[in-house]
Design a protein around this motif. Sequence first.
Motif, PDB file in Angstrom:
ATOM      1  N   GLY A 198      40.707  58.212 -31.346  1.00 44.01           N
ATOM      2  CA  GLY A 198      41.631  57.820 -32.393  1.00 44.01           C
ATOM      3  C   GLY A 198      41.114  56.625 -33.162  1.00 44.01           C
ATOM      4  O   GLY A 198      40.252  55.885 -32.686  1.00 44.01           O
ATOM      5  N   LYS A 199      41.655  56.471 -34.346  1.00 43.08           N
ATOM      6  CA  LYS A 199      41.370  55.307 -35.186  1.00 43.08           C
ATOM      7  C   LYS A 199      42.685  54.592 -35.414  1.00 43.08           C
ATOM      8  O   LYS A 199      43.731  55.226 -35.570  1.00 43.08           O
ATOM      9  N   ASN A 200      42.628  53.271 -35.415  1.00 44.82           N
ATOM     10  CA  ASN A 200      43.822  52.444 -35.562  1.00 44.82           C
ATOM     11  C   ASN A 200      44.879  52.810 -34.518  1.00 44.82           C
ATOM     12  O   ASN A 200      46.041  53.025 -34.832  1.00 44.82           O
ATOM     13  N   VAL A 201      44.445  52.873 -33.276  1.00 45.48           N
ATOM     14  CA  VAL A 201      45.304  53.190 -32.141  1.00 45.48           C
ATOM     15  C   VAL A 201      45.991  51.906 -31.679  1.00 45.48           C
ATOM     16  O   VAL A 201      45.357  50.868 -31.542  1.00 45.48           O
ATOM     17  N   THR A 202      47.281  51.990 -31.428  1.00 44.66           N
ATOM     18  CA  THR A 202      48.030  50.854 -30.910  1.00 44.66           C
ATOM     19  C   THR A 202      48.478  51.152 -29.490  1.00 44.66           C
ATOM     20  O   THR A 202      49.056  52.208 -29.224  1.00 44.66           O
ATOM     21  N   LEU A 203      48.195  50.228 -28.575  1.00 48.19           N
ATOM     22  CA  LEU A 203      48.680  50.297 -27.197  1.00 48.19           C
ATOM     23  C   LEU A 203      49.709  49.180 -27.034  1.00 48.19           C
ATOM     24  O   LEU A 203      49.454  48.044 -27.420  1.00 48.19           O
ATOM     25  N   SER A 204      50.849  49.502 -26.430  1.00 44.79           N
ATOM     26  CA  SER A 204      51.881  48.489 -26.238  1.00 44.79           C
ATOM     27  C   SER A 204      52.556  48.680 -24.890  1.00 44.79           C
ATOM     28  O   SER A 204      52.808  49.802 -24.471  1.00 44.79           O
ATOM     29  N   SER A 205      52.800  47.574 -24.208  1.00 44.17           N
ATOM     30  CA  SER A 205      53.505  47.613 -22.933  1.00 44.17           C
ATOM     31  C   SER A 205      53.880  46.195 -22.536  1.00 44.17           C
ATOM     32  O   SER A 205      53.022  45.322 -22.442  1.00 44.17           O
ATOM     33  N   SER A 206      55.140  45.985 -22.297  1.00 51.26           N
ATOM     34  CA  SER A 206      55.558  44.656 -21.844  1.00 51.26           C
ATOM     35  C   SER A 206      55.101  44.416 -20.406  1.00 51.26           C
ATOM     36  O   SER A 206      54.942  43.269 -19.994  1.00 51.26           O
ATOM     37  N   SER A 207      54.845  45.460 -19.647  1.00 50.86           N
ATOM     38  CA  SER A 207      54.395  45.314 -18.259  1.00 50.86           C
ATOM     39  C   SER A 207      52.909  44.978 -18.155  1.00 50.86           C
ATOM     40  O   SER A 207      52.493  44.288 -17.242  1.00 50.86           O
ATOM     41  N   ILE A 246      33.630  55.595 -22.264  1.00 52.92           N
ATOM     42  CA  ILE A 246      34.701  54.836 -22.905  1.00 52.92           C
ATOM     43  C   ILE A 246      34.104  54.000 -24.026  1.00 52.92           C
ATOM     44  O   ILE A 246      33.028  53.425 -23.883  1.00 52.92           O
ATOM     45  N   TYR A 247      34.807  53.999 -25.134  1.00 50.16           N
ATOM     46  CA  TYR A 247      34.418  53.164 -26.271  1.00 50.16           C
ATOM     47  C   TYR A 247      35.702  52.637 -26.893  1.00 50.16           C
ATOM     48  O   TYR A 247      36.572  53.417 -27.297  1.00 50.16           O
ATOM     49  N   LEU A 248      35.839  51.318 -26.924  1.00 51.77           N
ATOM     50  CA  LEU A 248      36.978  50.654 -27.533  1.00 51.77           C
ATOM     51  C   LEU A 248      36.451  49.601 -28.485  1.00 51.77           C
ATOM     52  O   LEU A 248      35.522  48.867 -28.137  1.00 51.77           O
ATOM     53  N   SER A 249      37.044  49.491 -29.659  1.00 57.95           N
ATOM     54  CA  SER A 249      36.623  48.410 -30.546  1.00 57.95           C
ATOM     55  C   SER A 249      37.798  47.953 -31.397  1.00 57.95           C
ATOM     56  O   SER A 249      38.660  48.746 -31.773  1.00 57.95           O
ATOM     57  N   ASN A 250      37.805  46.659 -31.639  1.00 58.52           N
ATOM     58  CA  ASN A 250      38.708  46.068 -32.619  1.00 58.52           C
ATOM     59  C   ASN A 250      37.979  44.897 -33.265  1.00 58.52           C
ATOM     60  O   ASN A 250      36.773  44.722 -33.055  1.00 58.52           O
ATOM     61  N   ALA A 251      38.678  44.083 -34.002  1.00 58.90           N
ATOM     62  CA  ALA A 251      38.022  42.992 -34.737  1.00 58.90           C
ATOM     63  C   ALA A 251      37.386  41.966 -33.817  1.00 58.90           C
ATOM     64  O   ALA A 251      36.428  41.290 -34.195  1.00 58.90           O
ATOM     65  N   LEU A 252      37.871  41.838 -32.578  1.00 58.41           N
ATOM     66  CA  LEU A 252      37.384  40.809 -31.663  1.00 58.41           C
ATOM     67  C   LEU A 252      36.460  41.311 -30.575  1.00 58.41           C
ATOM     68  O   LEU A 252      35.724  40.510 -29.977  1.00 58.41           O
ATOM     69  N   LEU A 253      36.481  42.600 -30.277  1.00 58.14           N
ATOM     70  CA  LEU A 253      35.825  43.062 -29.061  1.00 58.14           C
ATOM     71  C   LEU A 253      35.347  44.511 -29.224  1.00 58.14           C
ATOM     72  O   LEU A 253      35.996  45.319 -29.856  1.00 58.14           O
ATOM     73  N   THR A 254      34.198  44.799 -28.615  1.00 55.17           N
ATOM     74  CA  THR A 254      33.716  46.177 -28.483  1.00 55.17           C
ATOM     75  C   THR A 254      33.342  46.399 -27.038  1.00 55.17           C
ATOM     76  O   THR A 254      32.619  45.583 -26.445  1.00 55.17           O
ATOM     77  N   VAL A 255      33.858  47.466 -26.445  1.00 59.95           N
ATOM     78  CA  VAL A 255      33.543  47.836 -25.076  1.00 59.95           C
ATOM     79  C   VAL A 255      32.978  49.244 -25.100  1.00 59.95           C
ATOM     80  O   VAL A 255      33.604  50.154 -25.660  1.00 59.95           O
ATOM     81  N   ALA A 256      31.783  49.423 -24.528  1.00 63.26           N
ATOM     82  CA  ALA A 256      31.166  50.744 -24.479  1.00 63.26           C
ATOM     83  C   ALA A 256      30.536  50.937 -23.119  1.00 63.26           C
ATOM     84  O   ALA A 256      29.846  50.056 -22.621  1.00 63.26           O
ATOM     85  N   ALA A 257      30.799  52.080 -22.516  1.00 60.39           N
ATOM     86  CA  ALA A 257      30.210  52.415 -21.232  1.00 60.39           C
ATOM     87  C   ALA A 257      30.015  53.921 -21.159  1.00 60.39           C
ATOM     88  O   ALA A 257      30.853  54.686 -21.611  1.00 60.39           O
ATOM     89  N   LEU A 290      43.436  48.926 -31.692  1.00 60.23           N
ATOM     90  CA  LEU A 290      42.035  49.331 -31.562  1.00 60.23           C
ATOM     91  C   LEU A 290      41.622  50.039 -32.842  1.00 60.23           C
ATOM     92  O   LEU A 290      42.247  51.025 -33.238  1.00 60.23           O
ATOM     93  N   ASN A 291      40.577  49.524 -33.483  1.00 63.71           N
ATOM     94  CA  ASN A 291      40.059  50.195 -34.675  1.00 63.71           C
ATOM     95  C   ASN A 291      39.551  51.582 -34.327  1.00 63.71           C
ATOM     96  O   ASN A 291      39.666  52.508 -35.108  1.00 63.71           O
ATOM     97  N   GLN A 292      38.972  51.695 -33.121  1.00 63.51           N
ATOM     98  CA  GLN A 292      38.445  52.979 -32.676  1.00 63.51           C
ATOM     99  C   GLN A 292      38.560  53.080 -31.163  1.00 63.51           C
ATOM    100  O   GLN A 292      38.362  52.100 -30.443  1.00 63.51           O
ATOM    101  N   LEU A 293      38.873  54.271 -30.701  1.00 62.99           N
ATOM    102  CA  LEU A 293      38.967  54.561 -29.274  1.00 62.99           C
ATOM    103  C   LEU A 293      38.366  55.933 -29.034  1.00 62.99           C
ATOM    104  O   LEU A 293      38.633  56.881 -29.772  1.00 62.99           O
TER     105      LEU A 293
END
Length: 168
Positions: free
Chosen positions: A116-125, A156-167, A133-136
């Motif tokens: 997905g692009k512009n994916v939002t994850l939300s959870s108070s827990s 897994i690939y996650l990226s936003n303006a502050l962080l990129t995680v790729a494995a 996430l700009n990209q997932l």
Amino acid sequence: IRDRQYGDTVWPVNQFQLTKDKETIQVFLKHLPLALLDKAMPLLSDTFPEVATRFTQIAPEGQINDIHWDFDGKDWRAKAKFEELHWRGGAQLPGVSSLSGTVNLNADSGEIHVSGKNVTLSSSSFLSRSLLLNQLASTLKWQRQGDLWLLQLPRIYLSNALLTVAAH
């Protein structure tokens, strides 16, 4: 199946196929808009109250397409594509928006590919605030091994303006 209106709900054009021979049953459904399932929840609430309650709590939206389900009398398998899934988070499940992918599973194993692009994850827990996430892109696989389940996250690939995680 052509457009049908029941009350204020219009069910879109769809394709349904049921094939049965001596040993197997195959079911195919072209489209399943999740928002329309909300209309079916009162029918499920007596038989499957937990499912109906959970569905109502997370209020999923989006579309599931190309649903295939095969059953041969003892084993089953299913696969489907999903597009633009959204649901509200709860105590055990984070909310998500703009998720697409595929799922392929049976009683003992499966895999899900999400993107997905512009994916939002939300959870108070789990999170102090929503995570955009700009990209997932990710793959999760699971397999039953006796009484245990083996989970693998081979990609897994996650990226936003502050962080990129790729494995891989």
